[in-house]
Design a protein around this motif. Structure first.
Motif, PDB file in Angstrom:
ATOM      1  N   LYS A   1       1.009  -0.993   0.056  1.00  0.00           N
ATOM      2  CA  LYS A   1       0.136  -0.025   0.063  1.00  0.00           C
ATOM      3  C   LYS A   1       0.843   1.313  -0.034  1.00  0.00           C
ATOM      4  O   LYS A   1       0.543   2.294  -0.687  1.00  0.00           O
ATOM      5  CB  LYS A   1      -1.111  -0.158   1.367  1.00  0.00           C
ATOM      6  CG  LYS A   1      -2.113  -1.122   1.006  1.00  0.00           C
ATOM      7  CD  LYS A   1      -3.044  -0.982   2.192  1.00  0.00           C
ATOM      8  CE  LYS A   1      -3.920  -2.219   2.128  1.00  0.00           C
ATOM      9  NZ  LYS A   1      -3.595  -3.245   2.702  1.00  0.00           N
TER      10      LYS A   1
ATOM     11  N   SER B   1     -11.749  -5.443   3.334  1.00  0.00           N
ATOM     12  CA  SER B   1     -11.789  -4.046   3.230  1.00  0.00           C
ATOM     13  C   SER B   1     -12.444  -3.464   4.440  1.00  0.00           C
ATOM     14  O   SER B   1     -13.146  -4.096   5.123  1.00  0.00           O
ATOM     15  CB  SER B   1     -12.676  -3.733   1.926  1.00  0.00           C
ATOM     16  OG  SER B   1     -12.567  -2.340   1.593  1.00  0.00           O
TER      17      SER B   1
ATOM     18  N   THR C   1      -6.824   4.612   1.898  1.00  0.00           N
ATOM     19  CA  THR C   1      -5.528   3.489   1.944  1.00  0.00           C
ATOM     20  C   THR C   1      -4.673   3.767   3.027  1.00  0.00           C
ATOM     21  O   THR C   1      -4.025   2.940   3.545  1.00  0.00           O
ATOM     22  CB  THR C   1      -5.030   3.503   0.490  1.00  0.00           C
ATOM     23  OG1 THR C   1      -6.291   3.339  -0.527  1.00  0.00           O
ATOM     24  CG2 THR C   1      -3.878   2.678   0.452  1.00  0.00           C
TER      25      THR C   1
ATOM     26  N   ASN D   1      -8.097  -2.130   1.197  1.00  0.00           N
ATOM     27  CA  ASN D   1      -7.670  -2.943   0.073  1.00  0.00           C
ATOM     28  C   ASN D   1      -8.123  -2.366  -1.058  1.00  0.00           C
ATOM     29  O   ASN D   1      -7.618  -2.171  -2.092  1.00  0.00           O
ATOM     30  CB  ASN D   1      -7.810  -4.357   0.343  1.00  0.00           C
ATOM     31  CG  ASN D   1      -6.894  -4.973   1.420  1.00  0.00           C
ATOM     32  OD1 ASN D   1      -5.780  -4.606   1.485  1.00  0.00           O
ATOM     33  ND2 ASN D   1      -7.522  -5.538   2.311  1.00  0.00           N
TER      34      ASN D   1
ATOM     35  N   ALA E   1      -6.752   0.851  -2.604  1.00  0.00           N
ATOM     36  CA  ALA E   1      -5.452   0.673  -3.151  1.00  0.00           C
ATOM     37  C   ALA E   1      -5.757   0.277  -4.590  1.00  0.00           C
ATOM     38  O   ALA E   1      -4.961   0.574  -5.217  1.00  0.00           O
ATOM     39  CB  ALA E   1      -4.508  -0.244  -2.078  1.00  0.00           C
TER      40      ALA E   1
ATOM     41  N   SER F   1      -2.566  -3.738  -3.313  1.00  0.00           N
ATOM     42  CA  SER F   1      -2.947  -3.641  -1.748  1.00  0.00           C
ATOM     43  C   SER F   1      -2.213  -4.995  -0.849  1.00  0.00           C
ATOM     44  O   SER F   1      -2.193  -4.745   0.317  1.00  0.00           O
ATOM     45  CB  SER F   1      -4.365  -4.153  -1.685  1.00  0.00           C
ATOM     46  OG  SER F   1      -4.577  -5.976  -2.223  1.00  0.00           O
TER      47      SER F   1
END
Length: 181
Positions: free
Chosen positions: A69, A107, A126, A132, A135, A170
């Motif tokens: 990330k 997420s 993010t 996730n 990203a 991610s």
């Protein structure tokens, strides 16, 4: 901020790559694990002497999600600096990324179909929430596709002479995108 992200990313990747080598993960196994909150590995080193103070599973290969990330955020900031995108741009989000965002395991940021998100909002989600789906959406926006963004990430790592292999924006493997279809 770009310089700080780069510095943290490089040091984090150097340490992770040294300890873990080339990394990947299995989302399905991770998602169903009842011990997902436990520490899987740790590596603490004295910054001045280089002496290892503590190591737990130091040679175990583990995903580098947070570092992935950070690389994503670095590349987003670079794209902004080069005028390729703007903080205020509305980011198109693919249907399977929105669906992934509904999973509490994958997420932290819901992405209802009716809502739009700017680069700045996804960047913050993010960076702060380790989103996730945020990203992945940013990576796809910067490069045009997930695969192209992964190539950009690995090219940047190579430019920095890092022994790291990114597999997604991610840090999750890409089965998370298949899982949602």
């Amino acid at each position: 901020m770009l310089k700080l992200i780069k510095q943290r990313l490089v040091w984090g990747l150097v340490l992770t790559a040294t300890v873990s080598g080339v990394l990947s993960c299995n989302v399905a196994a991770h998602a169903t694990s009842s011990k997902a909150d436990e520490v899987k590995a740790a590596y603490v080193m004295d910054a001045k002497s280089g002496q290892v103070v503590y190591a737990q599973n130091a040679d175990q290969k583990l995903p580098i999600a947070s570092l992935s990330k950070l690389m994503t955020l670095y590349l987003v900031e670079r794209a902004i600096e080069h005028g390729q995108i703007k903080w205020t741009d509305a980011v198109p989000i693919r249907k399977n990324v929105r669906k992934m965002a509904t999973s509490a395991t994958l997420s932290v940021m819901p992405m209802p179909a009716k809502e739009t998100f700017t680069v700045r909002e996804l960047f913050a989600a993010t960076l702060v929430g380790s989103s996730n789906s945020g990203a992945i959406a940013l990576g796809e926006y910067v490069a045009g596709s997930n695969d192209k963004f992964i190539k950009l990430m690995n090219q940047q790592a190579s430019k920095w002479h890092l022994d790291a292999s990114f597999i997604s924006a991610s840090g999750l493997d890409n089965t998370c995108l298949l899982y949602t279809s």
